[in-house]
Design an enzyme around this catalytic site. Structure first.
Site, short mmCIF file in Angstrom:
data_model
loop_
_atom_site.label_atom_id
_atom_site.label_comp_id
_atom_site.label_asym_id
_atom_site.label_seq_id
_atom_site.Cartn_x
_atom_site.Cartn_y
_atom_site.Cartn_z
N GLY A 31 0.79 -1.22 0.00
CA GLY A 31 0.00 0.00 0.00
C GLY A 31 0.83 1.27 0.00
O GLY A 31 2.02 1.26 -0.26
N HIS A 37 4.13 1.65 -8.13
CA HIS A 37 3.05 0.64 -8.09
C HIS A 37 2.14 0.78 -9.31
O HIS A 37 1.68 -0.20 -9.87
CB HIS A 37 2.20 0.83 -6.83
CG HIS A 37 2.95 0.62 -5.55
ND1 HIS A 37 3.21 1.63 -4.66
CD2 HIS A 37 3.48 -0.50 -5.00
CE1 HIS A 37 3.86 1.15 -3.61
NE2 HIS A 37 4.05 -0.15 -3.79
N ASP A 150 13.30 -3.38 -5.75
CA ASP A 150 13.58 -4.47 -4.81
C ASP A 150 14.19 -5.61 -5.60
O ASP A 150 13.58 -6.68 -5.76
CB ASP A 150 12.27 -4.88 -4.13
CG ASP A 150 11.69 -3.75 -3.30
OD1 ASP A 150 12.29 -3.40 -2.28
OD2 ASP A 150 10.66 -3.18 -3.70
N SER A 185 9.51 5.17 -3.46
CA SER A 185 9.36 4.19 -2.39
C SER A 185 8.31 4.74 -1.44
O SER A 185 8.26 5.95 -1.20
CB SER A 185 10.70 4.04 -1.64
OG SER A 185 10.48 3.43 -0.38
O1 PAF Z 1 7.45 -5.28 -2.06
C1 PAF Z 1 6.54 -5.29 -1.21
O2 PAF Z 1 5.75 -4.34 -1.08
C2 PAF Z 1 6.39 -6.50 -0.31
O3 PAF Z 1 7.62 -7.02 0.05
C3 PAF Z 1 5.46 -7.58 -0.90
C4 PAF Z 1 6.05 -8.16 -2.18
C5 PAF Z 1 4.10 -6.99 -1.19
C6 PAF Z 1 5.31 -8.74 0.09
O4 PAF Z 1 4.73 -8.30 1.27
#
Ligand code: PAF
Length: 301
Positions: A31, A37, A150, A185
């Site tokens: 979130g 995202h 990541d 981030s």
């Molecule tokens: O990258 C993230 O936000 C988290 O590590 C994930 C992949 C949703 C797992 O909780």
């Protein structure tokens, strides 16, 4: 977007989509959604027919002294983002819903998780792989989308899916950056204005490392020293690591050749930030994925 909070309802919604012949795309998140995202959602929308975004601040991937309690949250805004991105389902379970009987089963990917962030965040990747395996199992996604910021998480999840023969294709999407280079981030929300300015040293030092390599430098320890010196010179930052590793197995390398990941991590105030550049160095040239800067962001309504 349909907001679902139970595993049973999510499974049923995905079953119905598959029964109608739709492919299912999964974007797992914690979130506080940003343009990074949104790029994952865009890729999922382009590749699959039914897009599921999960929003779960997973407690098992946080260490005891980490920011679980203070992790930024804004469900209303996140739902608006998902609506604007044409997401079909937003899954927002409680901790009890995801771990109704506690968590005795853990998925552990050996070796890939020892280094880089794994060295300073013991147990973190077990938390990630376990929750991601659960989400893969519930959603039955054809494709799952993860950000390349990541990079270690992406490598670990890809390896888990391969080792366990999970029927999902794991897709990595380029880092999304602010125009001044800062990698997006959710934790950027913790930064004060001065810490944010200081944090630019991460992307700046990665660009400088790239420039060295483009100029012909192939000695990994030389480039690593340059990175360390640059980051250490920023008094508001506390260096965790600056590493040059093999892009596939994440083991340190001495000569820069083939698939290479240059990865850095440092603490700025409350925010532990990571950044990286992935490159392929061959005798005929260098290709690098430095990330993308999105066009002006549309308002999420
Ligand atoms: O990258 C993230 O936000 C988290 O590590 C994930 C992949 C949703 C797992 O909780």
């Amino acid at each position: 977007v349909k907001i679902i909070a139970t595993v049973g309802e999510l499974r049923a919604a995905c079953d119905t989509a598959r029964a109608a012949g739709k492919s299912v795309g999964l974007v797992p998140t914690m979130g506080f959604l940003h343009a990074g995202h949104r790029s994952l959602m865009g890729a999922a929308r382009a590749d699959t027919d039914f897009v599921v975004v999960t929003l779960f601040v997973n407690p098992t991937q946080f260490g005891p002294n980490e920011d679980l309690a203070g992790y930024p949250r804004d469900l209303g805004r996140d739902a608006d983002v998902c609506r604007a991105e044409g997401v079909d389902v937003l899954f927002t379970p409680t901790v009890d819903q995801m771990y109704p009987t506690g968590a005795r089963t853990t998925v552990h990917v050996a070796e890939l998780t020892d280094r880089l962030c794994g060295a300073s965040r013991p147990g973190h990747f077990d938390g990630v792989t376990t929750i991601v395996a659960k989400l893969f199992s519930i959603v039955g996604a054809n494709h799952a989308f993860f950000g390349k910021k990541d990079a270690q998480q992406l490598a670990v999840v890809t390896r888990m899916a391969a080792d366990l023969n999970l029927p999902v294709v794991v897709i990595g999407c380029s880092i999304v950056r602010e125009p001044d280079g800062l990698a997006l981030s959710s934790r950027n929300a913790y930064l004060t204005a001065t810490e944010r300015a200081a944090a630019l040293v991460l992307s700046r030092s990665l660009r400088a490392a790239m420039a060295s390599i483009e100029a012909g430098q192939r000695d990994a320890s030389f480039v690593r020293d340059e990175l360390e010196t640059a980051i250490a010179s920023e008094s508001l930052g506390q260096l965790d690591y600056a590493e040059i590793v093999d892009g596939a197995d994440l083991q340190p390398i001495s000569r820069i050749a083939g698939s290479v990941l240059i990865a850095v991590a440092a603490q700025f105030g409350r925010a532990r930030l990571i950044d990286n550049v992935a490159l392929v160095v061959s005798p005929t040239g260098i290709t690098a994925d430095l990330g993308v800067i999105p066009a002006v962001e549309a308002t999420p309504t």
